[in-house]
Write an enzyme that holds these catalytic residues in place. Structure first.
Site, short mmCIF file in Angstrom:
data_model
loop_
_atom_site.label_atom_id
_atom_site.label_comp_id
_atom_site.label_asym_id
_atom_site.label_seq_id
_atom_site.Cartn_x
_atom_site.Cartn_y
_atom_site.Cartn_z
N SER A 1 0.81 -1.22 0.00
CA SER A 1 0.00 0.00 0.00
C SER A 1 0.84 1.26 0.00
O SER A 1 0.39 2.33 -0.43
CB SER A 1 -0.91 0.01 1.23
OG SER A 1 -0.15 0.11 2.43
N ASN A 2 2.08 1.17 0.50
CA ASN A 2 2.98 2.32 0.67
C ASN A 2 2.45 3.28 1.73
O ASN A 2 2.86 4.44 1.79
CB ASN A 2 3.21 3.06 -0.65
CG ASN A 2 4.50 3.88 -0.63
OD1 ASN A 2 5.50 3.45 -0.07
ND2 ASN A 2 4.46 5.05 -1.23
N TRP A 3 1.53 2.80 2.57
CA TRP A 3 1.05 3.63 3.67
C TRP A 3 2.20 3.95 4.61
O TRP A 3 3.05 3.08 4.83
CB TRP A 3 -0.04 2.85 4.43
CG TRP A 3 -0.75 3.67 5.45
CD1 TRP A 3 -1.84 4.45 5.27
CD2 TRP A 3 -0.41 3.79 6.84
NE1 TRP A 3 -2.20 5.05 6.45
CE2 TRP A 3 -1.33 4.67 7.42
CE3 TRP A 3 0.61 3.26 7.65
CZ2 TRP A 3 -1.28 5.03 8.77
CZ3 TRP A 3 0.67 3.61 8.98
CH2 TRP A 3 -0.27 4.48 9.53
N HIS B 1 2.13 6.92 2.92
CA HIS B 1 2.23 7.85 1.79
C HIS B 1 3.03 9.10 2.18
O HIS B 1 2.51 10.22 2.20
CB HIS B 1 0.85 8.22 1.27
CG HIS B 1 -0.08 7.05 1.12
ND1 HIS B 1 0.14 6.05 0.19
CD2 HIS B 1 -1.22 6.71 1.80
CE1 HIS B 1 -0.83 5.14 0.29
NE2 HIS B 1 -1.65 5.52 1.26
#
Length: 283
Positions: A236-238, A240
């Site tokens: 998810s690359n959370w 961000h």
């Protein structure tokens, strides 16, 4: 607090056991910025991600060391203690790391090292093979991030990696390339060597077409899935980190919906979200 932690559910329910292969945790009250790294982003706490995880329908997670913490992995190790056996971690380590420290972190759920050649990463490509030589004997893999536009220059190094590794962020082409480019062809050849995975993540960071469909990165992602569905994972690359306000903050469900579309089939979703990362990260 501008982070979006919940909303409408994904259009397609993920398969049981789905794994988010790339998140970061930042806790400024407990774990301080380390010299040499970028500034700490806004807090992205364990409690925050658990809401996102439930929202997306993910069951397991791989936490990657944030650049702001450099070689101090205590924040990520603390997160592992909260997620238990449903989490793994990719840490940042120097080549001088001791066997005892590797064994300590392995027992906690660490299974890899991060090589970050941009954005003030703790260990770049110049240290990669030395780190690889230390960790490979312990079964650790690596995640490697660099500007994909330079991949032809880096091929000789990447071909020397022992054991499994992941090229991050769909190749992280900071300037757009096409599926017919020499750079993308080189990425496919690395996959074909048998020890390289590619992680689909952060399409909004490099896409020039942008929201809502990120068509340039979408084309690369679809081509990768068609070429080697057994070698693709997703993150998810959370939280961000490159998004700094509510106005430009990505919608996690929208991004997940796109990847589900790119996958194209139930079989490929099973591979990308469950089977491939389970094998790579020993879930």
């Amino acid at each position: 607090m501008f982070r979006i932690l919940e909303g409408k559910p994904p259009e397609i329910t993920l398969p049981s056991g789905s794994i988010d292969c790339h998140i970061h945790i930042f806790d400024s009250a407990r774990f301080k910025h380390q010299n040499g790294g970028p500034a700490l982003p806004a807090d992205a706490l364990i409690s925050h991600y658990k809401k996102v995880q439930n929202w997306l329908g993910m069951e397991k997670v791989v936490i990657a060391q944030g650049n702001a913490y450099q070689f101090n992995n205590e924040c990520i190790l603390n997160a592992l203690s909260h997620f238990g056996n449903k989490a793994r971690a990719i840490v940042a380590v120097p080549a001088s790391i001791s066997d005892d420290e590797i064994n300590r972190m392995t027992a906690l759920g660490v299974c890899g090292a991060r090589i970050m050649n941009i954005l003030q990463g703790a260990a770049g490509l110049d240290k990669m093979l030395d780190i690889n030589a230390r960790i490979n004997q312990f079964g650790w893999s690596m995640i490697v991030q660099f500007d994909g536009c330079d991949i032809l220059e880096h091929i000789p190094l990447l071909e020397k990696i022992k054991g499994n590794y992941v090229i991050d962020h769909t190749g992280k082409f900071l300037e757009p390339v096409s599926v017919d480019s020499p750079e993308f062809a080189a990425l496919l050849r690395l996959i074909d060597r048998g020890n390289c995975y590619v992680k689909l993540a952060g399409c909004y960071e490099t896409s020039k077409n942008g929201f809502p469909n990120y068509l340039d990165v979408a084309a690369l992602s679809k081509a990768l899935i068609i070429h080697a569905p057994d070698r693709i994972i997703w993150g998810s690359n959370w939280p961000h980190n490159m998004a700094v306000s509510k106005e430009n903050y990505p919608d996690d469900v929208h991004l997940l919906n796109l990847v589900n579309q790119w996958a194209g089939s139930t079989e490929n979703r099973q591979k990308i979200f469950v089977d491939n990362p389970s094998q790579l990260y020993n879930f």
